[in-house]
Design a protein around this motif. Structure first.
Motif, PDB file in Angstrom:
ATOM      1  N   LEU A 226     -10.226   4.253 -14.305  1.00 44.17           N
ATOM      2  CA  LEU A 226      -9.655   5.506 -14.800  1.00 44.17           C
ATOM      3  C   LEU A 226      -8.188   5.646 -14.403  1.00 44.17           C
ATOM      4  CD1 LEU A 226     -12.665   7.876 -14.047  1.00 44.17           C
ATOM      5  CD2 LEU A 226     -11.821   7.233 -16.316  1.00 44.17           C
ATOM      6  N   HIS A 227      -7.868   5.254 -13.169  1.00 45.35           N
ATOM      7  CA  HIS A 227      -6.471   5.330 -12.726  1.00 45.35           C
ATOM      8  C   HIS A 227      -5.592   4.380 -13.536  1.00 45.35           C
ATOM      9  CE1 HIS A 227      -2.937   4.599 -10.147  1.00 45.35           C
ATOM     10  NE2 HIS A 227      -3.029   5.909  -9.975  1.00 45.35           N
ATOM     11  N   ASN A 228      -6.091   3.179 -13.791  1.00 48.09           N
ATOM     12  CA  ASN A 228      -5.334   2.227 -14.611  1.00 48.09           C
ATOM     13  C   ASN A 228      -5.141   2.761 -16.028  1.00 48.09           C
ATOM     14  OD1 ASN A 228      -5.101   0.417 -12.489  1.00 48.09           O
ATOM     15  ND2 ASN A 228      -6.841  -0.815 -13.144  1.00 48.09           N
ATOM     16  N   LEU A 229      -6.129   3.471 -16.543  1.00 52.59           N
ATOM     17  CA  LEU A 229      -6.070   4.025 -17.889  1.00 52.59           C
ATOM     18  C   LEU A 229      -5.067   5.173 -17.995  1.00 52.59           C
ATOM     19  CD1 LEU A 229      -7.356   4.043 -20.750  1.00 52.59           C
ATOM     20  CD2 LEU A 229      -9.074   5.608 -19.835  1.00 52.59           C
ATOM     21  N   PHE A 230      -5.073   6.066 -16.997  1.00 51.42           N
ATOM     22  CA  PHE A 230      -4.263   7.278 -17.082  1.00 51.42           C
ATOM     23  C   PHE A 230      -2.999   7.261 -16.218  1.00 51.42           C
ATOM     24  CE2 PHE A 230      -8.618   8.935 -18.062  1.00 51.42           C
ATOM     25  CZ  PHE A 230      -8.387   9.145 -19.412  1.00 51.42           C
ATOM     26  N   GLY A 231      -2.943   6.388 -15.205  1.00 56.20           N
ATOM     27  CA  GLY A 231      -1.755   6.304 -14.353  1.00 56.20           C
ATOM     28  C   GLY A 231      -1.587   7.468 -13.398  1.00 56.20           C
ATOM     29  N   SER A 232      -2.657   8.199 -13.150  1.00 53.32           N
ATOM     30  CA  SER A 232      -2.582   9.388 -12.303  1.00 53.32           C
ATOM     31  C   SER A 232      -3.945   9.602 -11.658  1.00 53.32           C
ATOM     32  CB  SER A 232      -2.211  10.592 -13.179  1.00 53.32           C
ATOM     33  OG  SER A 232      -2.799  11.779 -12.739  1.00 53.32           O
ATOM     34  N   TRP A 233      -3.943   9.892 -10.342  1.00 50.58           N
ATOM     35  CA  TRP A 233      -5.218  10.154  -9.672  1.00 50.58           C
ATOM     36  C   TRP A 233      -5.822  11.478 -10.109  1.00 50.58           C
ATOM     37  CZ3 TRP A 233      -7.897   6.394  -8.175  1.00 50.58           C
ATOM     38  CH2 TRP A 233      -7.321   5.256  -7.616  1.00 50.58           C
ATOM     39  N   GLU A 234      -4.973  12.445 -10.448  1.00 55.95           N
ATOM     40  CA  GLU A 234      -5.496  13.718 -10.925  1.00 55.95           C
ATOM     41  C   GLU A 234      -6.258  13.531 -12.237  1.00 55.95           C
ATOM     42  OE1 GLU A 234      -2.308  13.304  -9.977  1.00 55.95           O
ATOM     43  OE2 GLU A 234      -1.897  14.778  -8.420  1.00 55.95           O
ATOM     44  N   LEU A 235      -5.659  12.774 -13.175  1.00 61.03           N
ATOM     45  CA  LEU A 235      -6.327  12.534 -14.449  1.00 61.03           C
ATOM     46  C   LEU A 235      -7.545  11.627 -14.271  1.00 61.03           C
ATOM     47  CD1 LEU A 235      -3.308  12.140 -16.897  1.00 61.03           C
ATOM     48  CD2 LEU A 235      -4.899  14.071 -16.723  1.00 61.03           C
ATOM     49  N   ALA A 236      -7.450  10.664 -13.356  1.00 61.66           N
ATOM     50  CA  ALA A 236      -8.594   9.791 -13.081  1.00 61.66           C
ATOM     51  C   ALA A 236      -9.762  10.614 -12.559  1.00 61.66           C
ATOM     52  CB  ALA A 236      -8.205   8.704 -12.080  1.00 61.66           C
ATOM     53  N   THR A 237      -9.483  11.534 -11.653  1.00 64.11           N
ATOM     54  CA  THR A 237     -10.522  12.385 -11.091  1.00 64.11           C
ATOM     55  C   THR A 237     -11.104  13.312 -12.161  1.00 64.11           C
ATOM     56  OG1 THR A 237      -9.401  12.295  -8.960  1.00 64.11           O
ATOM     57  CG2 THR A 237     -11.041  14.012  -9.228  1.00 64.11           C
ATOM     58  N   ALA A 238     -10.238  13.875 -12.986  1.00 65.42           N
ATOM     59  CA  ALA A 238     -10.708  14.723 -14.087  1.00 65.42           C
ATOM     60  C   ALA A 238     -11.559  13.895 -15.058  1.00 65.42           C
ATOM     61  CB  ALA A 238      -9.525  15.356 -14.823  1.00 65.42           C
ATOM     62  N   GLY A 239     -11.149  12.657 -15.299  1.00 61.46           N
ATOM     63  CA  GLY A 239     -11.908  11.760 -16.161  1.00 61.46           C
ATOM     64  C   GLY A 239     -13.273  11.443 -15.590  1.00 61.46           C
ATOM     65  N   TYR A 240     -13.362  11.356 -14.268  1.00 60.11           N
ATOM     66  CA  TYR A 240     -14.655  11.116 -13.622  1.00 60.11           C
ATOM     67  C   TYR A 240     -15.594  12.283 -13.922  1.00 60.11           C
ATOM     68  CZ  TYR A 240     -17.886   9.263 -10.164  1.00 60.11           C
ATOM     69  OH  TYR A 240     -18.994   8.724  -9.557  1.00 60.11           O
TER      70      TYR A 240
END
Length: 168
Positions: free
Chosen positions: A62-76
């Motif tokens: 998710l982080h590789n996809l979005f480039g942001s831990w906030e978006l990665a966490t939201a994606g989770y």
């Protein structure tokens, strides 16, 4: 670790209304996608070690996809498709800007701040009055392969261990 705390309170047998299971609350499709075996006999979403490795790989993806831990966490929380659509809709990769819109559910908008709050508390336990916590030692274990349908009493005897310990 704070994500698992928020998801399940570290409960291996946690189950959501949406059929997410285990300490990391994997949905069946996502669990399988990240290497967890899920069938009528075993559900590795409940395995704390295997599920943690799968969750770390999922978050990295998710982080590789979005480039942001906030978006990665939201994606989770909401799924990568939902967050991808939000990024395209609002033309930004700024999670905080996206939360100003109405597309994401309140649960997802509040999810990232909740994880951040848990991390702040967890990294500053004394400041928040958690100075008398007795942490348990890490489990000392060894993984062994045992044939299917093996008698646990015989396994315990062969290992010279108490049956209840082997069962646990």
């Amino acid at each position: 670790i704070y994500l698992a705390m928020a998801e399940s309170g570290f409960t291996n047998h946690a189950r959501s209304w949406a059929k997410a299971v285990g300490p990391w609350q994997f949905m069946p499709y996502t669990g399988r996608k990240f290497g967890l075996n899920i069938d009528w006999y075993v559900d590795e979403r409940r395995d704390p070690l295997k599920a943690s490795i799968a969750a770390a790989n999922y978050l990295k993806t998710l982080h590789n996809l979005f480039g942001s831990w906030e978006l990665a966490t939201a994606g989770y929380n909401a799924g990568e498709g939902k967050i991808g659509r939000a990024v395209r809709m609002y033309k930004t990769k700024d999670f905080w800007q996206i939360t100003k819109g109405r597309y994401l559910r309140p649960e997802t908008k509040n999810y990232v701040p909740k994880i951040m709050a848990l991390a702040i508390i967890g990294k500053n336990l004394d400041v928040f009055g958690f100075n008398e916590i007795n942490f348990e030692k890490a489990l000392d274990y060894e993984e062994i392969m045992v044939k299917g349908n093996s008698d646990l009493y015989e396994v315990a005897e062969a290992l010279e261990l108490d049956f209840e310990e082997v069962k646990r």
